[in-house]
Motif scaffolding. Sequence first.
Motif, mmCIF file in Angstrom:
data_model
loop_
_atom_site.group_PDB
_atom_site.id
_atom_site.type_symbol
_atom_site.label_atom_id
_atom_site.label_comp_id
_atom_site.label_asym_id
_atom_site.label_seq_id
_atom_site.Cartn_x
_atom_site.Cartn_y
_atom_site.Cartn_z
ATOM 1 N N PRO A 240 -50.280 -12.146 -45.883
ATOM 2 C CA PRO A 240 -49.075 -12.126 -46.720
ATOM 3 C C PRO A 240 -47.884 -12.767 -46.034
ATOM 4 N N CYS A 241 -47.995 -13.091 -44.767
ATOM 5 C CA CYS A 241 -46.860 -13.630 -44.016
ATOM 6 C C CYS A 241 -46.895 -15.156 -44.028
ATOM 7 N N PRO A 242 -45.722 -15.793 -44.175
ATOM 8 C CA PRO A 242 -45.672 -17.254 -44.040
ATOM 9 C C PRO A 242 -45.904 -17.645 -42.605
ATOM 10 N N PRO A 243 -46.268 -18.916 -42.354
ATOM 11 C CA PRO A 243 -46.517 -19.343 -40.972
ATOM 12 C C PRO A 243 -45.257 -19.213 -40.128
ATOM 13 N N LEU A 244 -45.437 -18.820 -38.870
ATOM 14 C CA LEU A 244 -44.303 -18.720 -37.965
ATOM 15 C C LEU A 244 -43.859 -20.109 -37.544
ATOM 16 N N GLN A 245 -42.552 -20.270 -37.367
ATOM 17 C CA GLN A 245 -41.978 -21.551 -37.010
ATOM 18 C C GLN A 245 -41.307 -21.457 -35.645
ATOM 19 N N PRO A 246 -41.460 -22.494 -34.793
ATOM 20 C CA PRO A 246 -40.792 -22.453 -33.485
ATOM 21 C C PRO A 246 -39.285 -22.553 -33.649
ATOM 22 N N VAL A 247 -38.555 -21.836 -32.824
ATOM 23 C CA VAL A 247 -37.097 -21.854 -32.867
ATOM 24 C C VAL A 247 -36.583 -22.622 -31.676
ATOM 25 N N SER A 248 -35.747 -23.636 -31.943
ATOM 26 C CA SER A 248 -35.196 -24.440 -30.866
ATOM 27 C C SER A 248 -34.152 -23.645 -30.101
ATOM 28 N N THR A 249 -34.162 -23.790 -28.791
ATOM 29 C CA THR A 249 -33.197 -23.061 -27.950
ATOM 30 C C THR A 249 -31.998 -23.923 -27.598
ATOM 31 N N THR A 250 -31.994 -25.179 -28.097
ATOM 32 C CA THR A 250 -30.871 -26.081 -27.779
ATOM 33 C C THR A 250 -29.798 -25.960 -28.828
ATOM 34 N N SER B 254 -27.876 -32.068 -53.286
ATOM 35 C CA SER B 254 -27.153 -32.127 -54.561
ATOM 36 C C SER B 254 -27.771 -31.198 -55.595
ATOM 37 N N CYS B 255 -29.075 -30.919 -55.438
ATOM 38 C CA CYS B 255 -29.759 -30.008 -56.364
ATOM 39 C C CYS B 255 -29.731 -28.563 -55.874
ATOM 40 N N ARG B 256 -29.797 -28.378 -54.573
ATOM 41 C CA ARG B 256 -29.891 -27.033 -53.993
ATOM 42 C C ARG B 256 -28.866 -26.890 -52.872
ATOM 43 N N SER B 257 -27.615 -27.049 -53.179
ATOM 44 C CA SER B 257 -26.580 -26.914 -52.158
ATOM 45 C C SER B 257 -26.548 -25.472 -51.652
ATOM 46 N N GLY B 258 -26.503 -25.332 -50.333
ATOM 47 C CA GLY B 258 -26.422 -24.005 -49.742
ATOM 48 C C GLY B 258 -27.743 -23.378 -49.379
ATOM 49 N N PHE B 259 -28.869 -23.997 -49.792
ATOM 50 C CA PHE B 259 -30.146 -23.350 -49.504
ATOM 51 C C PHE B 259 -30.493 -23.424 -48.018
ATOM 52 N N LEU B 260 -29.958 -24.431 -47.300
ATOM 53 C CA LEU B 260 -30.263 -24.541 -45.874
ATOM 54 C C LEU B 260 -29.697 -23.364 -45.089
ATOM 55 N N ASN B 261 -28.445 -23.005 -45.386
ATOM 56 C CA ASN B 261 -27.836 -21.884 -44.684
ATOM 57 C C ASN B 261 -28.565 -20.582 -44.967
ATOM 58 N N SER B 262 -28.975 -20.398 -46.238
ATOM 59 C CA SER B 262 -29.616 -19.140 -46.608
ATOM 60 C C SER B 262 -31.048 -19.051 -46.103
ATOM 61 N N MET B 263 -31.753 -20.179 -46.063
ATOM 62 C CA MET B 263 -33.158 -20.169 -45.684
ATOM 63 C C MET B 263 -33.380 -20.376 -44.179
ATOM 64 N N LEU B 264 -32.634 -21.309 -43.597
ATOM 65 C CA LEU B 264 -32.904 -21.685 -42.215
ATOM 66 C C LEU B 264 -31.769 -21.338 -41.257
ATOM 67 N N GLY B 265 -30.611 -21.011 -41.788
ATOM 68 C CA GLY B 265 -29.475 -20.760 -40.925
ATOM 69 C C GLY B 265 -28.941 -22.027 -40.278
ATOM 70 N N LEU B 266 -29.172 -23.198 -40.907
ATOM 71 C CA LEU B 266 -28.716 -24.481 -40.390
ATOM 72 C C LEU B 266 -27.738 -25.107 -41.360
ATOM 73 N N ASN B 267 -26.765 -25.844 -40.826
ATOM 74 C CA ASN B 267 -25.928 -26.613 -41.725
ATOM 75 C C ASN B 267 -26.598 -27.953 -42.014
ATOM 76 N N CYS B 268 -25.969 -28.758 -42.850
ATOM 77 C CA CYS B 268 -26.611 -30.007 -43.297
ATOM 78 C C CYS B 268 -26.879 -30.958 -42.132
ATOM 79 N N SER B 269 -25.905 -31.082 -41.234
ATOM 80 C CA SER B 269 -26.059 -32.009 -40.113
ATOM 81 C C SER B 269 -27.170 -31.563 -39.165
#
Length: 349
Positions: free
Chosen positions: A339-349, A162-177
Amino acid sequence: MKFVEPWARQRLSFLLEKSASRESKMWRIYVPKKPSSQDTDISPAQRDEAVRWLTEVHSRLQLYPETLVLAVSILDRFLAPIKARPKYLRCIAIACFFLAAKTCEEDECVPSLKELAASSSCGCSPSEILRMERIILDKLNWDLHTATALDFLHIFHAMVLSCRSGFLNSMLGLNCSQHLTLLTRRLYHCLADHTLMQLRGSMLALALITLELETCCPDWLALTIKLLRKAQIDSSELIWSRELVARSLSTLRASLPPNTVYIYHPLQQDPTLPSCTLGIVEEMEVDEFYDGIKRLYNEDTTTTGQEGAAAAVGAITSGGGGLGVCSVVLSRQEGSSSPCPPLQPVSTT
């Protein structure tokens, strides 16, 4: 579901207040049981194994997440005041699971006792599960309704959106669900860790979601403070809870397969945030902010535990608004060795 209208935010606040009230009535402080050489009581490690087993059963039956979380809550509430032999643990656990399924699932989705006993390989008959179910209900005064960590996770997640609608798509490429599913799977892992039983469900959920915000949202600290105020939770308690949850989740990351693929995703600055120039940062009390955050992240080895938490509380509560958040972000970047943020694992499912 998006909660962006004022009435929806009021609805979220009402749900949070109602859940917190219910939790305060039902939750009891976890007291670890003393280890015994005799086979007379269920150990914390055996309890964790039972929760992992229930998670596997839940996955095979493809029931709602609420069913598993409520089953674990019923199990912990039942085991807390009594002594039960380990040989009865699976019967107790599957009875708790059956009660949760009848509470959370649609009638046509609730497995029959015969099906549940066979598919779970619990080692007990349907009649034994029924007898154990009655014992559990009597011990809990037939009151199974409680606010679980998943309830709070849903509420906090909706508040963030409700405060940051849309930030998930822009930051993580994930929808809300998809993002909520990711957080729910982390919650499953935390439920199977008895060291986190000392946390209320609201604290566990808030720790999970703020740890996630820290990795993907530039103004995570401002959002964390806002959630703290909404939940009326003490900031020192949250800092302590975050440390416990982060330690538990580190074992989850360590268990990833050796061929896990990592992809670098640089963080993007939210255009709605105020810009932070060097002149502004110099005017802020950067040292005070950085000192608390540095101790929170164990960069200062002379201060640990409650002292580090107290210092971090000072950093979070002193000063506010966007400028304070910007100074923290910039200070942490300046003090970082990479200067780089920590790398995050990407799920293949």
